[in-house]
Write a protein that holds these residues in place. Structure first.
Motif, PDB file in Angstrom:
ATOM      1  N   ALA A  31      -3.448   0.248 -14.759  1.00  0.00           N
ATOM      2  CA  ALA A  31      -2.045   0.655 -14.855  1.00  0.00           C
ATOM      3  C   ALA A  31      -1.940   1.756 -15.907  1.00  0.00           C
ATOM      4  O   ALA A  31      -2.398   1.593 -17.034  1.00  0.00           O
ATOM      5  CB  ALA A  31      -1.163  -0.529 -15.226  1.00  0.00           C
ATOM      6  N   TYR A  32      -1.324   2.858 -15.527  1.00  0.00           N
ATOM      7  CA  TYR A  32      -1.177   4.013 -16.419  1.00  0.00           C
ATOM      8  C   TYR A  32       0.277   4.221 -16.784  1.00  0.00           C
ATOM      9  O   TYR A  32       1.169   4.057 -15.945  1.00  0.00           O
ATOM     10  CB  TYR A  32      -1.702   5.280 -15.727  1.00  0.00           C
ATOM     11  CG  TYR A  32      -1.268   6.566 -16.398  1.00  0.00           C
ATOM     12  CD1 TYR A  32      -1.972   7.090 -17.475  1.00  0.00           C
ATOM     13  CD2 TYR A  32      -0.126   7.253 -15.959  1.00  0.00           C
ATOM     14  CE1 TYR A  32      -1.557   8.247 -18.111  1.00  0.00           C
ATOM     15  CE2 TYR A  32       0.291   8.417 -16.591  1.00  0.00           C
ATOM     16  CZ  TYR A  32      -0.430   8.918 -17.655  1.00  0.00           C
ATOM     17  OH  TYR A  32      -0.019  10.057 -18.282  1.00  0.00           O
ATOM     18  N   GLN A  40       2.876  -1.153 -23.882  1.00  0.00           N
ATOM     19  CA  GLN A  40       3.202  -2.454 -24.478  1.00  0.00           C
ATOM     20  C   GLN A  40       4.309  -3.141 -23.686  1.00  0.00           C
ATOM     21  O   GLN A  40       4.263  -4.355 -23.450  1.00  0.00           O
ATOM     22  CB  GLN A  40       3.631  -2.266 -25.931  1.00  0.00           C
ATOM     23  CG  GLN A  40       2.485  -1.901 -26.862  1.00  0.00           C
ATOM     24  CD  GLN A  40       2.959  -1.637 -28.286  1.00  0.00           C
ATOM     25  OE1 GLN A  40       4.118  -1.876 -28.616  1.00  0.00           O
ATOM     26  NE2 GLN A  40       2.072  -1.134 -29.125  1.00  0.00           N
ATOM     27  N   ALA A  41       5.298  -2.360 -23.249  1.00  0.00           N
ATOM     28  CA  ALA A  41       6.363  -2.925 -22.419  1.00  0.00           C
ATOM     29  C   ALA A  41       5.807  -3.384 -21.082  1.00  0.00           C
ATOM     30  O   ALA A  41       6.208  -4.423 -20.541  1.00  0.00           O
ATOM     31  CB  ALA A  41       7.463  -1.887 -22.207  1.00  0.00           C
ATOM     32  N   GLY A  42       4.827  -2.626 -20.553  1.00  0.00           N
ATOM     33  CA  GLY A  42       4.184  -3.018 -19.310  1.00  0.00           C
ATOM     34  C   GLY A  42       3.412  -4.319 -19.453  1.00  0.00           C
ATOM     35  O   GLY A  42       3.487  -5.192 -18.583  1.00  0.00           O
ATOM     36  N   ARG A  43       2.702  -4.463 -20.546  1.00  0.00           N
ATOM     37  CA  ARG A  43       1.956  -5.709 -20.795  1.00  0.00           C
ATOM     38  C   ARG A  43       2.912  -6.893 -20.874  1.00  0.00           C
ATOM     39  O   ARG A  43       2.637  -7.970 -20.330  1.00  0.00           O
ATOM     40  CB  ARG A  43       1.152  -5.585 -22.087  1.00  0.00           C
ATOM     41  CG  ARG A  43       0.432  -6.863 -22.499  1.00  0.00           C
ATOM     42  CD  ARG A  43      -0.565  -7.324 -21.430  1.00  0.00           C
ATOM     43  NE  ARG A  43      -1.759  -6.505 -21.387  1.00  0.00           N
ATOM     44  CZ  ARG A  43      -2.649  -6.554 -20.402  1.00  0.00           C
ATOM     45  NH1 ARG A  43      -2.444  -7.378 -19.366  1.00  0.00           N
ATOM     46  NH2 ARG A  43      -3.719  -5.784 -20.407  1.00  0.00           N
ATOM     47  N   ALA A  44       4.058  -6.688 -21.513  1.00  0.00           N
ATOM     48  CA  ALA A  44       5.055  -7.761 -21.583  1.00  0.00           C
ATOM     49  C   ALA A  44       5.570  -8.119 -20.186  1.00  0.00           C
ATOM     50  O   ALA A  44       5.791  -9.301 -19.878  1.00  0.00           O
ATOM     51  CB  ALA A  44       6.211  -7.341 -22.482  1.00  0.00           C
ATOM     52  N   ARG A  45       5.731  -7.113 -19.338  1.00  0.00           N
ATOM     53  CA  ARG A  45       6.165  -7.388 -17.958  1.00  0.00           C
ATOM     54  C   ARG A  45       5.105  -8.184 -17.208  1.00  0.00           C
ATOM     55  O   ARG A  45       5.425  -9.087 -16.434  1.00  0.00           O
ATOM     56  CB  ARG A  45       6.463  -6.078 -17.230  1.00  0.00           C
ATOM     57  CG  ARG A  45       7.717  -5.370 -17.706  1.00  0.00           C
ATOM     58  CD  ARG A  45       8.110  -4.226 -16.780  1.00  0.00           C
ATOM     59  NE  ARG A  45       9.304  -3.551 -17.272  1.00  0.00           N
ATOM     60  CZ  ARG A  45       9.289  -2.451 -18.020  1.00  0.00           C
ATOM     61  NH1 ARG A  45       8.128  -1.884 -18.348  1.00  0.00           N
ATOM     62  NH2 ARG A  45      10.415  -1.906 -18.433  1.00  0.00           N
ATOM     63  N   PHE A  46       3.837  -7.850 -17.415  1.00  0.00           N
ATOM     64  CA  PHE A  46       2.766  -8.595 -16.744  1.00  0.00           C
ATOM     65  C   PHE A  46       2.775 -10.065 -17.166  1.00  0.00           C
ATOM     66  O   PHE A  46       2.561 -10.966 -16.346  1.00  0.00           O
ATOM     67  CB  PHE A  46       1.397  -7.973 -17.046  1.00  0.00           C
ATOM     68  CG  PHE A  46       1.210  -6.583 -16.483  1.00  0.00           C
ATOM     69  CD1 PHE A  46       1.756  -6.232 -15.262  1.00  0.00           C
ATOM     70  CD2 PHE A  46       0.489  -5.632 -17.178  1.00  0.00           C
ATOM     71  CE1 PHE A  46       1.586  -4.952 -14.734  1.00  0.00           C
ATOM     72  CE2 PHE A  46       0.318  -4.355 -16.671  1.00  0.00           C
ATOM     73  CZ  PHE A  46       0.868  -4.007 -15.452  1.00  0.00           C
ATOM     74  N   ALA A  70      -4.362 -10.613 -17.216  1.00  0.00           N
ATOM     75  CA  ALA A  70      -5.390 -10.213 -18.185  1.00  0.00           C
ATOM     76  C   ALA A  70      -6.370  -9.205 -17.605  1.00  0.00           C
ATOM     77  O   ALA A  70      -6.983  -8.425 -18.347  1.00  0.00           O
ATOM     78  CB  ALA A  70      -6.141 -11.447 -18.680  1.00  0.00           C
ATOM     79  N   ALA A  71      -6.527  -9.213 -16.277  1.00  0.00           N
ATOM     80  CA  ALA A  71      -7.524  -8.352 -15.635  1.00  0.00           C
ATOM     81  C   ALA A  71      -7.060  -6.907 -15.490  1.00  0.00           C
ATOM     82  O   ALA A  71      -7.876  -6.016 -15.217  1.00  0.00           O
ATOM     83  CB  ALA A  71      -7.880  -8.916 -14.259  1.00  0.00           C
ATOM     84  N   ILE A  72      -5.776  -6.645 -15.640  1.00  0.00           N
ATOM     85  CA  ILE A  72      -5.254  -5.288 -15.465  1.00  0.00           C
ATOM     86  C   ILE A  72      -5.602  -4.437 -16.683  1.00  0.00           C
ATOM     87  O   ILE A  72      -5.301  -4.796 -17.815  1.00  0.00           O
ATOM     88  CB  ILE A  72      -3.727  -5.313 -15.254  1.00  0.00           C
ATOM     89  CG1 ILE A  72      -3.373  -6.104 -14.000  1.00  0.00           C
ATOM     90  CG2 ILE A  72      -3.170  -3.888 -15.155  1.00  0.00           C
ATOM     91  CD1 ILE A  72      -1.896  -6.386 -13.845  1.00  0.00           C
TER      92      ILE A  72
END
Length: 284
Positions: A31-32, A40-46, A70-72
Motif C-alpha cells: 500500500a502506497y 499511519q492513518a492507513g495502518r490504523a484503517r487496516f 500485518a502482511a501489508i
C-alpha cells in the motif's frame, strides 16, 4: 492468472479496503501513500478492518484478519512500491489532473508487465490512458465502499485495452471474492454510479434547497422503496470528500453549488461521514 503481487495507490477509505481484501485473499500487497502521516492513518484503517473482518467475514477469525493487516507493506516510496508489481490499483483522489500525473510517474517506474487499473468512480479510463505508457494494459476496476459486504468489482476497458488483460483482471476480481461486473464499453459512472450518483445528487439538492431535512429524505426513500439505507446514510458511508470532489469538478454550475453547500455545512466543520464520527448523522 499471473497476478500475485498487487500494489494499491492510496490508503484512504476505499484504497485501504481494496488493499486489505486483497491481502485477506492471499495476495502479496503493498500500500502506497504520499506521506508518513497518511501511511499511519492507513495502518490504523487496516487495524479497524481486521476487527470488522474478524466478526463479519467468513474465515476472518483465528487470527486470519490480523495476519492480513500485518502482511501489508506500507511505503511512501513509489518506485519501491511498484518495482515488482503485477497489478497496480490506483485509488488516489477523484481529480483527473492528479490521476494523470500519477500515471505519468507510474509509466516510468513500473515494469512493462504491470497492469494498471483505476478505481475512479466517475472518470473514464480513456481520459487517463495516454498518460500510462501502456494503454493496452490499462483499464478501470471499480469497487463499492464496504467491499466485504457490497462485493461488486466493475471492470471496464478502453478501445485499446488488450482483451487478455481485461479477462485477467476479471479473474483477479473473482479471486479476491468480488463479483466481476463486465462493462462492454466506456460509460461514465459505470453501472453502479450511473444509478447511484443521480439519487445522491437529487437528495442533496432537496436538502440544500430547503425542501426537506436529510432524515426525512432518507425515511421517504427507505419506506417508498424498501431500501435498507437512504441517500444521506449512503453518503456518510462513502465519506463526503469523494462526492465533494466529484461535484466541485463538474462543469454544471448547479452541481457546483451543491459542492459549496456540502463544503460550507459539513466538510469545513469536520463532518466527513462515518470515518470521523459525524456526517449527516452522528455515530458512536
Amino acid at each position: 492468472m499471473t497476478i500475485r503481487k498487487v500494489t494499491v495507490l492510496g490508503t484512504g477509505v476505499l484504497g485501504s479496503q481494496i488493499a486489505f481484501q486483497t491481502a485477506f485473499s492471499g495476495f502479496d500487497v503493498t500500500a502506497y501513500d504520499i506521506t508518513e502521516e497518511a501511511l499511519q492513518a492507513g495502518r490504523a484503517r487496516f487495524e479497524k478492518l481486521a476487527a470488522v473482518y474478524r466478526t463479519q467475514v467468513k474465515g476472518g477469525g483465528n487470527g486470519k484478519a490480523e495476519q492480513a493487516a500485518a502482511a501489508i507493506t506500507l511505503t511512501a516510496d513509489l518506485a519501491n512500491a511498484v518495482r515488482e508489481a503485477d497489478l497496480v490499483i490506483e485509488a488516489v483522489p477523484e481529480v483527473l489532473s492528479i490521476k494523470q500525473q500519477t500515471y505519468e510517474k507510474l509509466a516510468e517506474l513500473a515494469p512493462q508487465k504491470t497492469i494498471f487499473a483505476t478505481n475512479s468512480s466517475t472518470l473514464l479510463p480513456s481520459a487517463m490512458k495516454d498518460f500510462t505508457g501502456r494503454p493496452d494494459r490499462f483499464l478501470a476496476l471499480h469497487f463499492a465502499n464496504q467491499i466485504w459486504h457490497f462485493n461488486t468489482a466493475e471492470v471496464m476497458g478502453t478501445t485499446e485495452t488488450d482483451p487478455e488483460v481485461f479477462h485477467e483482471v476479471v479473474d483477479f476480481a473473482s479471486a479476491i471474492g468480488m463479483v466481476p461486473i463486465q462493462i462492454h464499453k466506456e460509460k461514465a459512472g459505470y453501472v453502479l454510479n450511473s444509478l447511484l450518483v443521480p439519487l445522491l445528487n437529487s437528495a442533496m439538492a432537496l436538502a440544500a434547497g430547503g425542501y426537506a431535512d436529510p432524515e426525512a429524505i432518507d425515511q421517504t426513500w427507505q419506506i417508498g422503496t424498501g431500501a435498507p439505507a437512504g441517500p444521506f446514510h449512503i453518503l456518510d458511508v462513502i465519506g463526503l470528500t469523494t462526492p465533494y470532489n466529484i461535484l466541485a469538478n463538474s462543469d454544471d454550475e448547479n452541481v457546483k453549488q451543491l459542492a459549496k453547500w456540502l463544503k460550507d455545512n459539513y466538510i469545513d466543520k469536520g463532518k466527513l461521514g462515518i470515518a470521523t464520527g459525524e456526517g449527516f448523522y452522528k455515530y458512536s
